[in-house]
Design an enzyme around this catalytic site. Structure first.
Site, mmCIF file in Angstrom:
data_model
loop_
_atom_site.group_PDB
_atom_site.id
_atom_site.type_symbol
_atom_site.label_atom_id
_atom_site.label_comp_id
_atom_site.label_asym_id
_atom_site.label_seq_id
_atom_site.Cartn_x
_atom_site.Cartn_y
_atom_site.Cartn_z
ATOM 1 N N HIS B 164 0.814 -1.221 0.000
ATOM 2 C CA HIS B 164 0.000 0.000 0.000
ATOM 3 C C HIS B 164 0.852 1.277 0.000
ATOM 4 O O HIS B 164 0.319 2.371 0.067
ATOM 5 C CB HIS B 164 -1.000 0.009 1.160
ATOM 6 C CG HIS B 164 -0.352 -0.231 2.483
ATOM 7 N ND1 HIS B 164 -0.770 -1.182 3.368
ATOM 8 C CD2 HIS B 164 0.729 0.343 3.057
ATOM 9 C CE1 HIS B 164 0.006 -1.173 4.438
ATOM 10 N NE2 HIS B 164 0.921 -0.263 4.270
ATOM 11 N N ASP B 252 7.107 4.003 1.375
ATOM 12 C CA ASP B 252 8.210 3.443 2.158
ATOM 13 C C ASP B 252 9.585 3.774 1.576
ATOM 14 O O ASP B 252 10.596 3.536 2.237
ATOM 15 C CB ASP B 252 8.064 1.924 2.240
ATOM 16 C CG ASP B 252 6.756 1.519 2.897
ATOM 17 O OD1 ASP B 252 6.671 1.624 4.122
ATOM 18 O OD2 ASP B 252 5.821 1.120 2.182
#
Lengths: 454, 454
Positions: B164, B252
């Protein structure tokens, strides 16, 4: 029937190199009638080499004419071949920069000068596009790998890098007790990063003899190991690299190896020999520079003794370098296998086509036809070739249409860099050094210098 | 007309993830009639999730059946889809290994456990080749990048990694004062290493707004910066990475950045926020682990309260994760764009075809059709994507048909490694750790462990 060529030599003030050029062309009768233009920006270094060349040719009665110039264009105009051995700023510049980068935490120097060397090479190739677009450029000066790759990408000039490092397989053969003349070898990769894929002695696979030597004889060999500065083919480092990557490193390949061989003089001595610590230690490099000076002094002394014969001191024997065998092969169709640095174009799998690789090639009137290599072991690719290619891409990116962020990437990738702040400061200061004015200006023009936060 | 599927969930003892799976499949009417096999090697963690699933489905009246097993084969046999969220050894194993590698000089840990995770993934995919060769494998557990690439190379299974992180563009939009629902974005690269190539707000290029925000608002923003552990989209590190590589890092991506952001806690705090030092500092990670424990406790408490309703506590709303939208798209031809991790096959130039890349794709009954991306800027390739790919190749080479020399390459490449001796010792000791018995044995079988000189 000899074929006369017009040859331009860029950086002909390099005394040792030019003596070799003069000998090799004078001795090669198949190139009789050739004309050589010796070019250097430093007239004081150039003039003695011009004098040497004329007198040497005359002593031999060789049908070769020499001309000298400080204008690059004059050496390139209508040339059939250009040999480029120039080094930006010369040795003093390199040593000054090395000392300065050492003060900034980079033991034995950070290769920022290669940015300037690559730019010099590309600028020569661009001039060739105007002045002799069909000529071959034979690149002798370093960095051959990055420079040839950059010239291939930036111009349409036919580029071939030539180096003698691959002859290291002969040292290897000797150490194993084999007659080097009965050995055939293939070492491929990038210049100064080549790997022994094949090694045959009298038609039989001799690779297992390396393992035997390591297992049975290496420790004894190293117990009495006193190499010259240029000898590293059988250093502990070479064997350790072989253990790490699976193929034996040939020639200059061992000099680099990995950061861990070069952390300090003590470590270098352990891996490259106790006396010198290898070619690139402060000791080994010092010997190299001193011997170079001595050789230049010897050339000057011979020149000033007008009663003696140069050929008595500099014997008329071919150097063994490949530059003139290559030229001869191309113009006289004397087919021979040479070790070249040319665009990959599919020869080694997993390397882009426009990257210059080092490998054997058939050279003839058809041109340079590299042998197809195919897939190399994944271990070699992932532990050596791709990392080395990455370094090359960053260096090229910091040199040609230069981007300061590529320089940052290079500096940050360097294992000697200890913090982000150090990297930012170092990049800024490198770019304010003499010699870097133009590249710094271009970096600014190619995009804003990022205001890195520190 | 709904399409029932048979789904196996590997690692279903992961409580938070499984709650999401249960919610999402129960709420998706187009998959009514489906059967889910929850599998975990840890029955104590699995049983409550099975109980949760059955009770949740029953409360909702959802037409989904759940079964549990500790046998992997049972979860794979005749499956149409497999979701793998397993982590080798679980969190305790990872934290123990991290602590041990920290003692050996690797602050915040060396990712040796990923060797075991990749091997686990490949082993699941190999089992699928026997038991459900036509099923899709949806990879949720990390490392998605290396694991999916390894599975693609080693098996014929259709693999798609789902994460995600790319939703980070919504955080970016919010920080810039834009309505995230009116923004479209494309971020591509490798999982956890994706870069914003396009960013539009109401149909107009919004990339310049990032530069404006940095110039005019970032310092004010950071003067009162209190991110949750999972928030790093607007950290100083993200902006600095953007300045270094030219494209904004999404999700990330910022967590990794470069070694220089992670040398110590103080440095992490500077770049990721003073309170936590980012997700991956000892503080941020501690908060993450604690909140995870609290969530598990909340699930267990809800389960033990048999008079209450689970749906009152865990509201029946879709998670926003892409796993079930993907399954629905594939089986019901509900065409939708999703962010996927699939083999490159030419989508991003300069990346080999068999490397799994992250990018948007049209998902439908035709399968997963990635959008062609083309050439990314050379700066991004040379400073980020190729270095990251290199790390992946070394990690994969140390994991699948493992070679100890690939592990050495990985360790030596690590900026925290200070000497060759440290690297050799560390590799040897990692391989004698619990969990590494099999990989060490395979390394020995695949070639002798080199007797590295130290």
């Amino acid at each position: 029937m000899p074929s006369a060529v017009r040859l331009g030599v860029i950086g002909a003030g390099s005394a040792v190199f030019s003596v070799g050029v003069v000998k090799d062309i004078c001795l090669r009768e198949s190139l009789a009638g050739s004309h050589v233009t010796l070019m250097d920006v430093n007239v004081e270094r150039l003039e003695p080499m011009h004098a040497f060349a004329r007198r040497y040719a005359s002593e031999l009665g060789a049908d070769v004419t020499f001309h000298m110039t400080t204008e690059r264009e004059e050496a390139l105009r209508e040339a059939d071949f250009v040999i480029n051995t120039a080094m930006y700023g010369g040795r003093d510049f390199v040593e000054e920069l090395r000392a300065w980068t050492e003060e900034h935490g980079y033991y034995r120097g950070f290769r920022a000068n290669d940015i300037l060397n690559i730019r010099l090479m590309v600028s020569v190739a661009r001039d060739m596009e105007r002045l002799c677009p069909d000529a071959w450029l034979i690149q002798a000066g370093n960095p051959v790998f990055e420079g040839c790759t950059a010239m291939t990408r930036e111009t349409g000039i036919k580029v071939c890098g030539i180096c003698h490092g691959h002859f290291g397989y002969r040292e290897l053969a000797e150490a194993l007790g084999l007659d080097p003349d009965k050995v055939t070898a293939q070492a491929v990769g990038f210049n100064h990063c080549i790997w022994l894929t094949h090694f045959e002695y009298e038609g039989r696979d001799a690779l297992p003899l390396i393992d035997e030597w390591i297992a049975e004889k290496s420790e004894e060999y190293w117990s009495d190991y006193h190499p010259h500065y240029w000898e590293n083919q059988m250093a502990r480092a070479a064997v350790e690299i072989y253990k790490l990557v699976g193929l034996y490193p040939i020639g200059d390949t061992t000099r680099k190896g990995g950061w861990w061989f070069h952390t300090d003089l003590e470590t270098k001595k352990k891996w490259y020999g106790e006396e010198l610590g290898g070619f690139d230690s402060e000791i080994g490099w010092g010997v190299y520079l001193r011997e170079l000076d001595e050789e230049v002094a010897r050339i000057h002394a011979a020149l000033s003794d007008t009663s003696g014969r140069l050929t008595d001191i500099f014997r008329p024997e071919p150097t063994g370098e490949q530059h003139f065998p290559l030229i001869d092969a191309l113009v006289n169709d004397s087919r021979r296998e040479l070790q070249v640095n040319v665009p990959n174009r599919g020869a080694i799998e997993g390397i882009p086509d426009d990257v210059v690789v080092e490998l054997p090639a058939m050279c003839s009137a058809r041109g340079i036809q590299p042998y197809h290599v195919g897939r190399l072991p994944q271990l070699l690719m992932a532990s050596v070739l791709w990392p080395r290619l990455l370094e090359a891409e960053q260096l090229i990116g910091a040199s040609v249409r230069p981007d300061v962020r590529m320089l940052m990437a290079m500096v940050l990738e360097d294992h000697r860099t200890e913090s982000y702040e150090q990297a930012v400061r170092f990049c800024r200061e490198v770019l304010s050094r003499p010699g870097f004015e133009e590249v710094a200006e271009e970096m600014r023009r190619n995009g804003p210098l990022p205001e890195l936060q520190c």
